[in-house]
Write a protein that holds these residues in place. Structure first.
Motif, mmCIF file in Angstrom:
data_model
loop_
_atom_site.group_PDB
_atom_site.id
_atom_site.type_symbol
_atom_site.label_atom_id
_atom_site.label_comp_id
_atom_site.label_asym_id
_atom_site.label_seq_id
_atom_site.Cartn_x
_atom_site.Cartn_y
_atom_site.Cartn_z
ATOM 1 N N ASN B 50 0.706 -1.125 0.091
ATOM 2 C CA ASN B 50 -0.007 0.028 0.058
ATOM 3 C C ASN B 50 0.900 1.269 -0.039
ATOM 4 O O ASN B 50 0.486 2.348 -0.396
ATOM 5 N N SER B 105 2.869 8.178 2.704
ATOM 6 C CA SER B 105 3.239 6.929 2.467
ATOM 7 C C SER B 105 4.025 6.743 3.702
ATOM 8 O O SER B 105 3.973 5.540 4.400
ATOM 9 N N TRP B 108 1.844 6.382 6.786
ATOM 10 C CA TRP B 108 1.488 4.942 6.903
ATOM 11 C C TRP B 108 2.288 3.781 7.045
ATOM 12 O O TRP B 108 1.953 3.013 7.843
#
Lengths: 62, 797
Positions: B50, B105, B108
């Motif tokens: 992801n 990113s 996360w």
């Protein structure tokens, strides 16, 4: 004219409530980081795990 | 000419860098290096891909690999204890500083890091501070392996013993937010309560109640919100120096006393609304100005540049030991890409030391066993053993920090303080004159009226607001353009600059890019290969640079190789006698400049040409210097050799001077000389530790850095190398802010004249004061904001 006093005092109390809310939020650290929370909320929680739990990858890249 | 060009350019899936070849592939994604691929592998295995969906190429390049036992010093409990926040034996809390953090990113991935190392219980990121708060289970993992987990996915924590001072500034920030909130609340409500009074619609009991509520509301403003002004004014007075806070504190105090007097004795309303308005707007301006960039550190000294621990030889072998514990006569082990912490003698290994950061030399220096190496150099290549000859604190580099410049902070005398001094003086004279006028006339009430109202009306708050808002906005605009200013006062100093001094290596030139030029006849492929074969035998940094530039596989064998240390190398390849080395070595009659950055090549008694190693100047440098030299005097001081002298002199023009082989303290003295003898206001722009003294001594010191994660010496401002070309615009912009401050000063004076017109007659009503004061403040704020934004557009910022 007495009504003025009552209205003014009520409005003062309401504003005071907002002031307390503001002070509380500052104390709570809501202004410490204004980038992460709005972005964090957008992350999906789908946890697609192909080869899940046995994740012992602590070696360093060298 | 010699470089083979790749026709297909692929960008690394992980970091977005261009891939030099397309051989590193996994799952149809290309990578620039094995490191990036490995990070991808780890993320893919743990289902964290992801990461690549949230932003494009979110990674940080992994080209510089991290040594396997780099963090072995974290097995030492005494070091770890200093780094963690809290532990109960089962769980440990710690805070890691991750300078690589830059996008969604990152956020996360870091908060999902527990999926890679299941010993980590939770990780919470503070993005603005680039910090991660990690809780881990002591039974399942250790501090070291937590750090290694972060490192394995490309976020190497910056571990330093004294980087955790974020809390202090945080508390300060919170306190000013409290003050601002309370002042805003009181100001708004006092205004509302005063409305009936302005229009004289309320009488009797109502008016009285409102009046006392107003008074109550003004108390926290005076005794809590405004305390800073009184404290600062008192501090200034104690030093015998009238700062801008003095007249403001006076105005606040007098407004309050006068209002008390009116409320209790004169059946009036006073000027409490004006008082809280001043305090609120002032705090707002200060807040804007003091917004610090917590993720950028301006105060780094040599200790944050050094590693935290180093391998020291003890009876049993090498053990990691904290840097401060290193003593004279210890034997230490320094690995590839590590910094040498203390002056030492080389015992074992091939030392190739990069001093570019310390001295400004662009090429690594080779050292033989028994030679001394200085602290701050970075070892490149294999690991080396060193015998420490001086304590860390007494080494050559660290001794620079003991110089006087580092002990004294620059005293700021912004022009606003100078104006305010005259302003306050003029105000007192005016006040005194008006008072004596009424005294002579025998109008005692009017006299007191005049004294107080003049002081209230002519409060220089608009003046202070002009400076704080202009500078605050300028700092904001510059930050947006990757030019980070330490303090808004620096803007005022920048505006006064008339001499710019540049460092060469890393400032005018690219830090890591070195270009190799071939001057001579065209070599065919076999010849190139033969030259490369000979070069491959040498460990000299110049040979390595040329060899990596040639970038070919060596297919020849070499006979009779001979290394003439300090001159060059020779050998027989394919029955040809090849010599590579300095001009003296190949006995060339051509230009006899003693230049260390040239490698002559001689094949069978014919000098076929020369490899010139040239620094790559930043793009558009010529243009930048052309713009700057019209406005400023320029100098270049470099710690490097004078190979680039002619080139630089051409760019700078002949009225400006270029100096080479400058030692750090010579750079410092050079700046001092410019300031003292020629009365210049000097701007120093540098990047390395060798410039640290000069940066500190100069009126404004700017450190240039490639990406703000990198180490930069202590400075007043940090300039991201990618925007170096905007330097002339930045300077013009800061100069324009001065005009903005002056013009808003004129406007505020106009307001003051109107106010004084009423005040001097002793007829200033609270109504006029209530309109005039906020109106002047707000229009000043709008004016400065608008004008600085227009100026920013004009200079394309």
């Amino acid at each position: 004219m007495g009504i003025f006093i009552i209205i003014a005092l009520i409005s003062l109390c309401i504003a005071g409530g907002f002031l307390l809310a503001f002070l509380w939020s500052v104390k709570d650290g809501q202004y410490d980081d204004i980038y992460s929370p709005p972005n964090r909320i957008l992350f999906d929680n789908d946890q697609s795990k192909p080869s899940s739990s046995s994740s012992e990858t602590n070696q360093l890249s060298s | 000419m010699l470089i083979k060009s790749n026709s297909i350019v692929q960008n690394c899936f992980h970091c977005g860098d261009e891939c030099s070849n397309t051989s590193i592939v996994e799952d149809e994604h290309y990578f620039c290096c094995e490191g990036c691929k490995m990070v991808y592998g780890i993320l893919n295995k743990t289902g964290l891909c992801n990461y690549y969906l949230l932003s494009n190429n979110p990674g940080v390049t992994q080209k510089i690999q991290i040594r396997k036992d780099k963090f072995s010093f974290l097995d030492d409990n005494s070091i770890v204890e200093k780094l963690i926040n809290f532990t109960d034996g089962k769980q440990t809390n710690c805070m890691l500083y991750l300078p690589q953090m830059h996008c969604n990113s990152c956020l996360w991935l870091l908060e999902n890091i527990h999926r890679i190392n299941n010993g980590i219980i939770a990780c919470r990121v503070n993005f603005q501070n680039k910090e991660a708060f990690v809780t881990f289970d002591n039974n399942k993992t250790s501090y070291r392996s937590v750090v290694e987990t972060f490192t394995s996915v490309g976020y190497e924590p910056h571990i330093s013993l004294h980087s955790f001072n974020g809390n202090a500034s945080n508390k300060h920030d919170k306190k000013s937010l409290y003050k601002l909130g309370i002042a805003g609340f009181c100001f708004a409500n006092i205004m509302m309560m005063s409305l009936p009074e302005y229009f004289s619609i309320s009488t009797g009991f109502t008016a009285l109640t409102f009046r006392y509520v107003t008074l109550l509301l003004s108390l926290p403003v005076l005794f809590y919100c405004a305390t800073d002004f009184f404290v600062l004014a008192w501090q200034g007075l104690k030093k015998g120096y009238l700062n801008i806070d003095a007249p403001i504190a006076l105005a606040i105090a007098i407004t309050f006393c006068r209002s008390l007097f009116e409320i209790f004795f004169k059946n009036g309303n006073g000027y409490l609304d004006s008082m809280s308005g001043i305090v609120f707007l002032m705090l707002l301006g200060r807040m804007l100005q003091q917004r610090t960039y917590r993720s950028i550190s301006f105060d780094r000294d040599f200790t944050s540049f050094f590693p935290i621990a180093i391998n020291v030889k003890r009876n049993t072998g090498f053990t990691p030991i904290a840097i401060s514990e290193i003593k004279k006569d210890d034997t230490i082990l320094v690995y590839d890409n590590e910094i040498i912490p203390a002056d030492a003698i080389l015992l074992k290994g091939k030392a190739s030391i990069d001093y570019s950061f310390v001295s400004g030399e662009s090429l690594p220096v080779q050292k033989q066993i028994g030679e001394i190496v200085y602290a701050g150099g970075k070892q490149l290549g294999e690991k080396i053993e060193l015998l420490v000859v001086k304590d860390v604190a007494q080494s050559y580099l660290t001794s620079l920090w003991n110089k006087d410049v580092f002990k004294h902070k620059k005293t700021q005398h912004p022009y606003i303080d100078i104006i305010s001094k005259y302003f306050t003086l003029a105000l007192f004279i005016l006040c005194f004159a008006a008072a004596s006028f009424w005294l002579v006339k025998g109008e005692y009430t009017l006299m007191w009226n005049t004294i107080t109202t003049v002081l209230i009306v002519a409060c220089p708050c608009a003046l202070l607001l002009a400076a704080t808002f202009t500078n605050g906005n300028a700092v904001r605009i510059l930050t947006r353009n990757k030019f980070y200013i330490r303090h808004p006062n620096v803007i005022e100093d920048l505006a006064k600059i008339n001499h710019i001094v540049f460092d060469k290596t890393g400032t005018l030139t690219h830090n890591k890019k070195i270009n190799v030029q071939w001057n001579g006849r065209l070599l065919n492929d076999t010849e190139i290969n033969e030259v490369a074969t000979l070069l491959a035998q040498s460990n000299h940094p110049l040979s390595k640079v040329v060899l990596s530039h040639l970038n070919i596989n060596i297919t020849n064998a070499i006979n009779h190789f001979k290394n003439h240390i300090g001159f060059g190398i020779e050998g027989w390849i394919n029955e040809k006698h090849i010599l590579i080395g300095s001009a003296a070595f190949v006995k060339t009659e051509s230009v006899a400049i003693n230049n260390t950055s040239k490698l002559f090549v001689k094949i069978d008694n014919e000098i076929v040409g020369v490899f010139e190693i040239v620094n790559v100047y930043r793009t558009g440098l010529n243009n930048i210097l052309f713009k700057l030299k019209r406005k400023f005097a320029l100098s270049v001081i470099s710690g490097d050799n004078d190979a680039e002298k002619n080139n630089l002199q051409n760019m700078l023009g002949f009225s400006n001077k270029v100096f080479f082989n400058m030692k750090p303290d010579e750079k410092l003295d050079f700046i001092k000389k410019l300031q003292n003898e020629k009365n210049y206001n000097v701007l120093m722009i540098g990047d390395g530790l060798n410039d640290a003294g000069a940066l500190k001594q100069s009126n404004v010191g700017i450190a240039v850095t490639e990406g703000n994660n990198n180490f930069s010496p202590a400075s007043d401002a940090i300039l991201d190398a990618s925007v170096f070309s905007k330097l002339p615009n930045f300077l013009s912009f800061t100069q324009s802010t001065k005009t903005i401050v002056y013009s808003s000063f004129v406007v505020s004076v106009l307001y003051n004249i109107i106010g004084l017109f009423f005040a001097l007659q002793g007829t200033l009503s609270p109504m006029i004061a209530a309109i005039l004061m906020p109106a002047s403040s707000i229009s000043i704020i709008l004016l400065t904001y608008g004008m600085s934004s227009i100026m920013a557009k004009k200079y394309k910022l």
